[in-house]
Design an enzyme around this catalytic site. Structure first.
Site, PDB file in Angstrom:
ATOM      1  N   ASP A   1     -36.279  63.624 -16.476  1.00  0.00           N
ATOM      2  CA  ASP A   1     -36.009  62.399 -16.118  1.00  0.00           C
ATOM      3  C   ASP A   1     -36.762  61.255 -17.435  1.00  0.00           C
ATOM      4  OD1 ASP A   1     -36.260  62.727 -13.485  1.00  0.00           O
ATOM      5  OD2 ASP A   1     -37.898  62.607 -13.502  1.00  0.00           O
TER       6      ASP A   1
ATOM      7  N   GLU B   1     -43.054  61.234 -19.318  1.00  0.00           N
ATOM      8  CA  GLU B   1     -41.731  61.152 -18.709  1.00  0.00           C
ATOM      9  C   GLU B   1     -40.967  59.383 -18.096  1.00  0.00           C
ATOM     10  OE1 GLU B   1     -40.776  63.521 -15.307  1.00  0.00           O
ATOM     11  OE2 GLU B   1     -43.368  62.975 -14.654  1.00  0.00           O
TER      12      GLU B   1
ATOM     13  N   CYS C   1     -41.395  70.221 -21.292  1.00  0.00           N
ATOM     14  CA  CYS C   1     -40.646  71.550 -20.457  1.00  0.00           C
ATOM     15  C   CYS C   1     -39.330  70.719 -19.895  1.00  0.00           C
ATOM     16  CB  CYS C   1     -42.057  71.111 -18.923  1.00  0.00           C
ATOM     17  SG  CYS C   1     -41.963  69.390 -18.248  1.00  0.00           S
TER      18      CYS C   1
ATOM     19  N   HIS D   1     -19.895  91.414  -2.706  1.00  0.00           N
ATOM     20  CA  HIS D   1     -21.415  92.131  -3.563  1.00  0.00           C
ATOM     21  C   HIS D   1     -21.451  93.221  -4.495  1.00  0.00           C
ATOM     22  CE1 HIS D   1     -24.179  92.203   0.280  1.00  0.00           C
ATOM     23  NE2 HIS D   1     -24.181  91.795   0.293  1.00  0.00           N
TER      24      HIS D   1
END
Length: 659
Positions: free
Chosen positions: A570, A546, A617, A305
């Site tokens: 892709d 793609e 994207c 932590h």
């Protein structure tokens, strides 16, 4: 009643997910148990649950007995099947991602000294960055019990005293949780510590020792050590790190029992390097973090932590030094490299200058990028380049907004489907998409329809066994074959479009007929909603480019749709015939290969000629070295991870300045 499932929680039921699971379980009247490898524990005990060491992708069984057993099973199974369970917000999401990348970090105390001098130490690189500053040694004295045996008449009073101390620690933590100054990420950590303080495993062990005649302080020290040893013995780096948390909670209880306050960090100088053998997450979360230049610790690892808090606040940290940390007790100045895990004691002039330069450069870069948060990238000819975010859940909205995202360029709907035992209802989907639209209005939110296949199966859809699922029944292919699923999503998107600028794009398109069939379904959904009197609005329909086929028919596709979004991840693997997950052919998976760049350019030209928006994207959209090339090709929208947004805006503005 019982039901089995495969755990999808990222890295399993470590601290925060276990805390959330217990909180959920306590919300039901039924007795609930979690079973793994034949061992059953109460699902209402954080410590017992963590010690069960449930890891990601393991099979477990949830048992429930009571009036609300069905509801309990449904909720708890749903939680276990949620990959993002236990992540509060973008800060914790990022912490999880960082933790995943640090799995190979050495264990606490097992790191060798760097070979280049007695004043140079090496530990675990727990939080990246550089720092140099005055040493602030934080070595609170050890706490010891009285070591005397209680008389029989003293035991009841000692138990009451212990319970009062536990209540005081819980109240102190509750107060911290209620403060707005505590970040969401730190709040999750403090909540996990509070659960340990309240857990029957710790309190029950301590009370048993008190009943046996131990004073409360001795009992707490022994109980905490016993439970911490169990965590240390588990073969899991997340659970090993919880041993430090148990000791930290035990220390807080002991301090209350002794009527003492721990050494405060309130007076730490600006830019100082905090040095400690061990520091509890509770103490660090409450410290003046903005003044701390770096953290060096004997205990802790990349998944502790302490590391998570340091990373979420951008504080460089080197942990796991073990006994080497004692060499820093008398240090006047310390330089640390959180990237490599190096610590330099009282650096010489050359080293000081080097580190000061690194710190200054990093600060300038951060400050320089921050000013781009609210910038609208505009080219010399007046064209606006939209820099948007790729996200997969509502939990990521805040990170995108904080980065200055101009909308969402890719909302992956797979997680919405994968995180539930059953296919999400139309209402659930509509609420999710509407929340997105509202959060970013008037900016566009581009939602990708379900892109799922044999490589990522979901409940409710039976996928065939495929030798190569990336070339199989996925994306638009599956959706058109299952209109019962596809129409539910399209209806939800039409309903959500009422609330903002929703756009929809189809994945894995390789034929014009796939677009036309989708348009027919959209018309059917529109007619149905109108007949039912359900509010809806139309949306722009686009396609992801793609597949090589989509590139080659781009001019024809551009006449059918409102926009293109190039999915370089892709597209690259399909153009190069190289699996992007296969390291053997990784060098072929390069977006800058002339073949891939040519495919992007062909797509951009087709979109520009047809007068439609062309965006990107894939990962390449956030690369500063490629952004200018993409913009010159005609792209006007780039979508990326939130962390890349400000750097991308800077690259576009630099391009505009050059004319």
């Amino acid at each position: 009643m019982e039901r089995s499932t495969i755990v999808r929680v990222h890295e399993g039921l470590h601290a925060r997910p276990a805390t959330r699971f217990v909180k959920l379980a306590k919300g039901f009247e039924s007795d609930v148990e979690l079973v793994k490898d034949g061992k059953a524990v109460s699902a209402k005990s954080s410590v017992k649950l963590m010690l069960l060491a449930v890891k990601e992708n393991q099979e477990v069984t949830v048992r429930a007995n009571g009036a609300d057993a069905i509801e309990a099973l449904e909720a708890l199974i749903g939680y276990l099947e949620n990959p993002r369970a236990g992540l509060d917000d973008e800060a914790e999401a990022q912490s999880a991602a960082n933790d995943a990348g640090q799995e190979a970090a050495p264990a606490s105390g097992s790191v060798p000294t760097a070979p280049d001098g007695a004043n140079r130490l090496r530990g675990v690189a727990a939080s990246e960055g550089f720092a140099i500053g005055p040493a602030f040694a934080h070595f609170p004295p050890d706490i010891a019990g009285r070591g005397r045996v209680l008389r029989a008449e003293e035991i009841e009073g000692e138990i009451d005293r212990f319970r009062t101390a536990v209540g005081a620690v819980q109240a102190r933590m509750d107060l911290a949780l209620a403060q707005d100054s505590l970040s969401a990420g730190d709040r999750g950590i403090v909540a996990a510590l509070r659960d340990i303080a309240a857990d029957d495993s710790l309190t029950g062990e301590a009370e048993g020792l008190i009943k046996g005649g131990n004073d409360a302080v001795s009992a707490v020290i022994t109980a905490a050590s016993t439970i911490a040893a169990e965590f240390s013995a588990v073969d899991d780096h997340y659970l090993n790190a919880r041993a430090d948390d148990v000791h930290a909670v035990g220390r807080q209880i002991c301090l209350v029992l002794l009527g003492q306050d721990d050494i405060s960090l309130e007076n730490i100088p600006e830019g100082a390097i905090l040095i400690a053998d061990d520091i509890g997450a509770w103490d660090l979360a409450r410290a003046p973090l903005k003044r701390i230049g770096g953290v060096v610790c004997g205990h802790g690892g990349a998944t502790s932590h302490i590391a998570i808090i340091a990373r979420s606040h951008g504080i460089p940290a080197v942990l796991g030094l073990g006994g080497q940390v004692n060499a820093l007790r008398t240090a006047r100045e310390v330089a640390l490299d959180g990237n490599a895990g190096h610590v330099i004691i009282d650096p010489d002039a050359a080293t000081r200058a080097d580190f000061a330069g690194r710190v200054e450069a990093a600060a300038k870069e951060r400050a320089g990028l921050t000013i781009f948060k609210t910038v609208t990238p505009t080219l010399a000819d007046g064209r606006i380049i939209e820099v948007a975010a790729n996200i997969g859940s509502l939990e990521e909205i805040e990170a995108a907004q904080e980065a200055g995202a101009m909308g969402i360029g890719l909302f992956r709907t797979e997680l919405l489907f994968m995180r539930h035992m059953h296919l999400p209802s139309e209402d659930m989907q509509a609420e999710t998409y509407a929340a997105l639209a509202k959060a970013f209005a008037p900016y566009p939110v581009i939602v990708r329809t379900l892109d799922i296949g044999g490589d990522k199966p979901i409940a409710g859809i039976e996928f065939p066994d495929e030798e190569n699922p990336f070339l199989g029944w996925r994306g638009i292919r599956m959706c058109l074959d299952r209109p019962d699923i596809f129409k539910r999503q399209l209806r939800a998107l039409l309903r959500a479009a009422v609330h903002g600028n929703i756009k929809v794009m189809l994945p894995m398109v390789s034929d014009i007929s796939e677009v036309r069939q989708t348009l027919v379904l959209v018309d059917e959904c529109t007619a149905e909603l109108k007949a039912e009197g359900v509010p809806y609005a139309s949306f722009d329909l686009g396609v992801m480019i793609e597949t090589p086929a989509a590139v080659l028919i781009a001019p024809a596709l551009a006449k059918e749709v409102a926009f293109f979004s190039i999915g370089t991840n892709d597209l690259t693997q399909y153009i190069m015939a190289a699996d992007r997950l296969n390291p053997t052919v990784a060098k072929l998976n390069d977006v800058t290969n002339p073949a891939v760049m040519s495919a992007i350019e062909i797509t951009a030209k087709a979109g520009v000629a047809a007068g439609i928006m062309v965006g990107m994207c894939g990962e390449a959209a956030g690369r500063p070295d490629l952004i200018a090339t993409f913009v010159k090709m005609g792209l006007t929208e780039l979508s990326m991870s939130p962390a890349s947004i400000q750097r991308a805006k800077k690259a576009i503005m630099a391009m505009a300045a050059e004319g």
